[in-house]
Design an enzyme around this catalytic site. Structure first.
Site, PDB file in Angstrom:
ATOM      1  N   LYS A 296       0.834  -1.208   0.000  1.00 17.22           N
ATOM      2  CA  LYS A 296       0.000   0.000   0.000  1.00 17.22           C
ATOM      3  C   LYS A 296       0.865   1.253   0.000  1.00 17.22           C
ATOM      4  O   LYS A 296       0.613   2.194  -0.763  1.00 17.22           O
ATOM      5  CB  LYS A 296      -0.924  -0.001   1.223  1.00 17.22           C
ATOM      6  CG  LYS A 296      -1.987  -1.079   1.171  1.00 17.22           C
ATOM      7  CD  LYS A 296      -2.729  -1.166   2.505  1.00 17.22           C
ATOM      8  CE  LYS A 296      -3.676  -2.341   2.538  1.00 17.22           C
ATOM      9  NZ  LYS A 296      -4.370  -2.462   3.841  1.00 17.22           N
TER      10      LYS A 296
ATOM     11  N   ALA B   3      -0.659   0.550   6.053  1.00 20.86           N
ATOM     12  CA  ALA B   3      -0.909  -0.232   7.268  1.00 20.86           C
ATOM     13  C   ALA B   3      -1.799  -1.421   6.952  1.00 20.86           C
ATOM     14  O   ALA B   3      -2.627  -1.370   6.042  1.00 20.86           O
ATOM     15  CB  ALA B   3      -1.571   0.639   8.331  1.00 20.86           C
ATOM     16  N   ASP B   4      -1.611  -2.474   7.717  1.00 21.84           N
ATOM     17  CA  ASP B   4      -2.507  -3.616   7.624  1.00 21.84           C
ATOM     18  C   ASP B   4      -2.395  -4.411   8.918  1.00 21.84           C
ATOM     19  O   ASP B   4      -1.417  -4.263   9.659  1.00 21.84           O
ATOM     20  CB  ASP B   4      -2.184  -4.513   6.433  1.00 21.84           C
ATOM     21  CG  ASP B   4      -3.420  -5.281   5.967  1.00 21.84           C
ATOM     22  OD1 ASP B   4      -4.158  -4.741   5.135  1.00 21.84           O
ATOM     23  OD2 ASP B   4      -3.664  -6.383   6.490  1.00 21.84           O
ATOM     24  N   GLN B   5      -3.402  -5.203   9.167  1.00 19.01           N
ATOM     25  CA  GLN B   5      -3.362  -6.079  10.334  1.00 19.01           C
ATOM     26  C   GLN B   5      -3.994  -7.407   9.976  1.00 19.01           C
ATOM     27  O   GLN B   5      -4.869  -7.483   9.121  1.00 19.01           O
ATOM     28  CB  GLN B   5      -4.045  -5.455  11.544  1.00 19.01           C
ATOM     29  CG  GLN B   5      -5.507  -5.165  11.376  1.00 19.01           C
ATOM     30  CD  GLN B   5      -6.073  -4.421  12.572  1.00 19.01           C
ATOM     31  OE1 GLN B   5      -5.358  -3.736  13.290  1.00 19.01           O
ATOM     32  NE2 GLN B   5      -7.358  -4.533  12.786  1.00 19.01           N
TER      33      GLN B   5
END
Length: 142
Positions: free
Chosen positions: A58, A73-75
């Site tokens: 991203k 960001a990612d989770q």
């Protein structure tokens, strides 16, 4: 001042930056997250690596189109090494919640900052969370 860009449509992530008084613009990365996850799964990547790869993708994609510093960001939720993704329907959500109840899991939260298409900073935190035990009746009401 270098502009800050959030590579996300997430209202929660935008609220964190806004709540901290940080000036930023939000731009959707437009990557095919499902394709990235499939490719990573075929390569044997675990949930932590998936969160990190998506955050970096991203950030780099948007930083190629925008000037400034771009935050990606990612989770991912990791139960015993298995990636739990967003449930496609209520039945799948129920199955996943049953699997999680009374058990500890990891929530891998990955951040990457990119500039001019290159990641210049990254971090991942993986807190261990425990979902409380609950009855099927509670789940039905929920």
């Amino acid at each position: 001042m270098i502009p800050l860009v959030l590579a996300s449509a997430s209202s929660a992530r935008a609220a964190i930056l806004a709540g901290a008084g940080v000036a930023f613009t939000a731009v959707l990365a437009g990557i095919d997250e499902d394709a990235v996850k499939r490719d990573l799964a075929r390569a044997g990547a675990g949930p932590r690596a998936v969160a990190e790869a998506l955050a970096e993708a991203k950030a780099t994609v948007v930083s190629r189109r925008q000037g400034g510093l771009v935050i990606g960001a990612d989770q991912t939720l990791d139960l015993d090494g298995a990636l739990f993704d967003k449930a496609p329907d209520l039945a799948a959500a129920r199955t996943r919640l049953r699997a999680l109840r009374g058990r500890a899991h990891l929530l891998h939260a990955a951040l990457a900052v990119a500039r001019d298409g290159k990641v210049i900073w990254r971090t991942t935190d993986s807190p261990r969370l425990t979902m409380r035990a609950f009855s099927d009746a509670f789940l039905d009401d929920y």
